[in-house]
Write an enzyme that holds these catalytic residues in place. Sequence first.
Site, PDB file in Angstrom:
ATOM      1  CG  HIS A 166      -2.031  -1.014   1.093  1.00 40.08           C
ATOM      2  ND1 HIS A 166      -3.294  -0.693   0.678  1.00 40.08           N
ATOM      3  CD2 HIS A 166      -2.042  -2.361   1.285  1.00 40.08           C
ATOM      4  CE1 HIS A 166      -4.045  -1.780   0.637  1.00 40.08           C
ATOM      5  NE2 HIS A 166      -3.301  -2.817   0.999  1.00 40.08           N
ATOM      6  CE  LYS A 279      -0.602  10.377   4.783  1.00 38.81           C
ATOM      7  NZ  LYS A 279      -1.123   9.571   3.695  1.00 38.81           N
ATOM      8  CG  ASP A 373       0.105   9.424   0.436  1.00 47.48           C
ATOM      9  OD1 ASP A 373       0.051   8.262   0.857  1.00 47.48           O
ATOM     10  OD2 ASP A 373      -0.570  10.368   0.907  1.00 47.48           O
ATOM     11  CB  ALA A 379      -6.628  12.736  -3.676  1.00 48.82           C
ATOM     12  CE1 TYR A 497      29.539 -25.025 -31.188  1.00 50.50           C
ATOM     13  CE2 TYR A 497      30.087 -22.787 -30.480  1.00 50.50           C
ATOM     14  CZ  TYR A 497      30.470 -24.095 -30.735  1.00 50.50           C
ATOM     15  OH  TYR A 497      31.755 -24.474 -30.542  1.00 50.50           O
ATOM     16  CG  ASP A 498      28.179 -19.885 -27.948  1.00 46.09           C
ATOM     17  OD1 ASP A 498      29.322 -19.928 -27.511  1.00 46.09           O
ATOM     18  OD2 ASP A 498      27.897 -19.563 -29.127  1.00 46.09           O
ATOM     19  CG  ASP A 679      21.858 -21.595 -23.861  1.00 44.40           C
ATOM     20  OD1 ASP A 679      21.691 -21.147 -25.018  1.00 44.40           O
ATOM     21  OD2 ASP A 679      22.686 -21.131 -23.059  1.00 44.40           O
TER      22      ASP A 679
HETATM   23  C1  GDG Z   1      -1.873   4.057   3.287  1.00 41.48           C
HETATM   24  C2  GDG Z   1      -0.900   4.713   2.299  1.00 41.48           C
HETATM   25  C3  GDG Z   1      -2.647   4.535   0.535  1.00 41.48           C
HETATM   26  C4  GDG Z   1      -8.394  10.554   7.742  1.00 41.48           C
HETATM   27  N1  GDG Z   1      -8.809  11.393   8.695  1.00 41.48           N
HETATM   28  C5  GDG Z   1     -10.017  10.973   9.089  1.00 41.48           C
HETATM   29  C6  GDG Z   1     -10.348   9.860   8.356  1.00 41.48           C
HETATM   30  N2  GDG Z   1      -9.324   9.600   7.535  1.00 41.48           N
HETATM   31  C7  GDG Z   1      -9.294   8.485   6.566  1.00 41.48           C
HETATM   32  C8  GDG Z   1      -9.457   8.994   5.162  1.00 41.48           C
HETATM   33  C9  GDG Z   1      -8.790   7.917   4.357  1.00 41.48           C
HETATM   34  C10 GDG Z   1      -7.725   7.374   5.303  1.00 41.48           C
HETATM   35  O1  GDG Z   1      -8.030   7.860   6.595  1.00 41.48           O
HETATM   36  C11 GDG Z   1      -6.339   7.858   4.928  1.00 41.48           C
HETATM   37  O2  GDG Z   1      -5.946   7.178   3.779  1.00 41.48           O
HETATM   38  P1  GDG Z   1      -4.722   7.662   2.880  1.00 41.48           P
HETATM   39  O3  GDG Z   1      -4.725   6.876   1.649  1.00 41.48           O
HETATM   40  O4  GDG Z   1      -4.855   9.105   2.635  1.00 41.48           O
HETATM   41  O5  GDG Z   1      -3.409   7.450   3.746  1.00 41.48           O
HETATM   42  P2  GDG Z   1      -2.727   6.317   4.708  1.00 41.48           P
HETATM   43  O6  GDG Z   1      -3.456   6.153   5.978  1.00 41.48           O
HETATM   44  O7  GDG Z   1      -1.336   6.792   4.868  1.00 41.48           O
HETATM   45  O8  GDG Z   1      -2.813   4.957   3.897  1.00 41.48           O
HETATM   46  C12 GDG Z   1      -1.675   5.479   1.252  1.00 41.48           C
HETATM   47  C13 GDG Z   1      -3.476   3.769   1.535  1.00 41.48           C
HETATM   48  O9  GDG Z   1      -2.677   3.124   2.511  1.00 41.48           O
HETATM   49  C14 GDG Z   1      -4.332   2.708   0.820  1.00 41.48           C
HETATM   50  O10 GDG Z   1      -3.553   1.855   0.067  1.00 41.48           O
HETATM   51  O11 GDG Z   1      -3.492   5.324  -0.259  1.00 41.48           O
HETATM   52  O12 GDG Z   1      -0.795   6.032   0.316  1.00 41.48           O
HETATM   53  O13 GDG Z   1      -0.005   5.581   2.983  1.00 41.48           O
HETATM   54  O14 GDG Z   1      -9.688   6.892   4.057  1.00 41.48           O
HETATM   55  O15 GDG Z   1     -10.833   9.153   4.923  1.00 41.48           O
HETATM   56  N3  GDG Z   1     -11.526   9.209   8.496  1.00 41.48           N
HETATM   57  C15 GDG Z   1     -12.394   9.693   9.423  1.00 41.48           C
HETATM   58  N4  GDG Z   1     -12.091  10.757  10.194  1.00 41.48           N
HETATM   59  C16 GDG Z   1     -10.940  11.412  10.074  1.00 41.48           C
HETATM   60  O16 GDG Z   1     -10.697  12.390  10.807  1.00 41.48           O
HETATM   61  N5  GDG Z   1     -13.564   9.090   9.578  1.00 41.48           N
END
Ligand code: GDG
Length: 741
Positions: A166, A279, A373, A379, A497-498, A679
């Site tokens: 991830h 981040k 990331d 995003a 060959y080789d 080979d």
């Molecule tokens: C790893 C990789 C990859 C955040 N604040 C709140 C909240 N969140 C949730 C978000 C999102 C998750 O946390 C964060 O996911 P990210 O992908 O941005 O980052 P990592 O935790 O670092 O995740 C990353 C991921 O794995 C998946 O493969 O994308 O690159 O580092 O879902 O919504 N959720 C709530 N309250 C918050 O205050 N409910």
Amino acid sequence: MTDPRVLIVANRLPVTVRAHDNRIETVPSSGGLASGLGRCHSRSRGAWFGWPGHSADTPEQRQQIDEQLSAEGMVPVHLSAAQIAGYYHGFANGVLWPLFHYSIDRVPVDAAGWSEYQEVNEAFADAVARDYRPGDTIWVHDYHLMLLPGMLRQRLPRARIGFFLHIPFPSSEVFRILPWRREILHGLLGADLIGFHTFGYLRHFMTSLLHVDGVEHDVDRVRVADREVTVGAFPMGVDAAGFAAMADAPNVRARVDALRQETGNRRIVLGIDRLDYTKGIPRRLEAFARLFERDPTLCDRVRYIQVAVPSRGEVDSYQRYRREVDETVGRMNGAFGTVQSLPIHYVHHSVSQEELVALYCAADVMLVTPLRDGMNLVAKEFVASRTDDDGVLVLSEFAGASAELQSAVTVNPYDVHAVADSIERGLSMTADERRARMRTLRRSVCKHDVFAWADGFLARLQALRPHVPRSVRPPAQTLSTALAEARQSRIRMLLDYDGALVPIARTPEPAVPDPELFHLLHQLACEPDIDVDIVSGRSRDQLERWFGALPIALWAEHGFWRRPAGSLRWESAMPLDTGWMSRVKPILDQFAESTPGAHVEMKTASMAWHYRSVARDFGMRQAHELRLVLGDLLSNQPLEVLEGKKVIEVRMRGVGKGLVAQRISAEADPGVALLAIGDDRTDEELFRALPPDALTVGVGSMAEGARFRVDHHRSIRRLLLSMLDEGDAAGQRHEHEARSA
Ligand code: GDG
């Protein structure tokens, strides 16, 4: 047909266990992994293995947790406090996380936790092996469990194992820093399928294999002993429909209105991150400082809301980072705030899912500017929530998501002036442009959601042929019986060959055919029902000097030149173009000069860079580098770069042993049996282009696609000899060496 059981293995279970006196409570997690895999977990009636987030106080409590979770298809892996400190905080988050995110300075000098990391991976392997049933699919997740695929392969040689990373896989220059780099790579290679978020990470992984361990790779696969490991890019998505539904829910809409009212006519810029040094929060804050300095009136016109969810507070570098962010926020609000308002609203706790979506919907500009990331789901969640097709996404080019979200405003997060410019750009973008960009983003995020991601990975894994250890392969037709059958009719032999008839020598010159081989070829050629073709990468002169006197056909330079049996004339497969050679030669020369032991061989229609006598690791590294350089420089030329055994060759596109196979198949009479022996990679083309009933024999481990395999060129000699002596009894004495591939 029912789906196979999927065993999901991740550091954490999709719930957190809480113990109250003698009652156990499970609180579901809302993360991307939990929602993405939840569906296939319940559909396949499999199991989810992970740490439950609570260390049982007594054996009775542990049993209670086990039973309660087992009813929900979960298997807790219980870890001691010392294991969590070493494996999770020490090694996974203290060493692997910073290194894989290029934060080399944060890797502690006295890196700790390796032994606990091994120990915990073993504990996971034991737990999975205990539960495994033949036919199950195992899917391991993330950097916490990189040794696990290898450990599982030892326990379950035939299991179907997938691994997904991830976080980014760093450039090999960075990965090589890790003292345990070999162990980690070997661990990963236990899987049948290794997935990354982007092709960039995949490329880094492949390069690391080559640099660290000399493991050669094809486009999307690696050969490890008798197994094949496939690698692929599977960009993870979010539950787009779920976010959209929440965004349209009345309570969330009401909250969006309230947020907008609270901020009055100020524009909202939003950041939502775990409080993690990857981040990029401090630089984002600095970018605001630049903006406020440029235009002090912005302080009253913009509100920057930064939600920073507490994370990994037990790790030293996170404590330092938290202080840094706190101080920067304080300094900036001190400098730019007024008695009535503060420009930065900093929230250091998590918010509810509804509040999160309301913030996404209320934002005018969403800032996602990590320094690195793996993907970044925030995003994608922002985009999924914008059912109004509005809002601007400013996205770091170092987030995996930027490979897909091309319509975002992309930015280099290290360049604070550029970040400031993109915030300004987002704030001043016209409604039409915002809508056009958001619509494109939404199409991508909605189509490639987290369910498509999970299904795509599993479908690919389940489509791979399961690994069958050599010792248990079913007996197929043996080479000796196949040869005996072929001997009943006329037979045409296409001999490399080789490496196939003589051993690979340290330099190409001394590999002269010995008298015994010469005599053998002569005898074969004199048999009335055998035709012999030597199909080699060597030059015309060399083949002619060695074999010109024999009644056999010669193919030089991988088939560019052909001299039919009994003829003295060489024919070329296509018009000779040598204009490119003077441009390519200096590159090969330069690599030969900087690689002691390497040399360049000029042929008429191709040129080769040989590294047989170069120290093994160095030779591989240089060869890989040369291949990359040539790949870049020659991509739009009618040339191709070919990798043989200890040689990189550049030649005109379309010439090759595949072409030889086509020509021979076209001209051979229907009753003639074809026997091809080779080979290396160049022979694979020959094997693949011959009709399926041709007898193809690979020597050693490299030439793929052959029906039969023998271990050594000496076996080939004995085999050819036996065809002379024994006719249809050929080869039986060599059964122990010749195995069906
Ligand atoms: C790893 C990789 C990859 C955040 N604040 C709140 C909240 N969140 C949730 C978000 C999102 C998750 O946390 C964060 O996911 P990210 O992908 O941005 O980052 P990592 O935790 O670092 O995740 C990353 C991921 O794995 C998946 O493969 O994308 O690159 O580092 O879902 O919504 N959720 C709530 N309250 C918050 O205050 N409910």
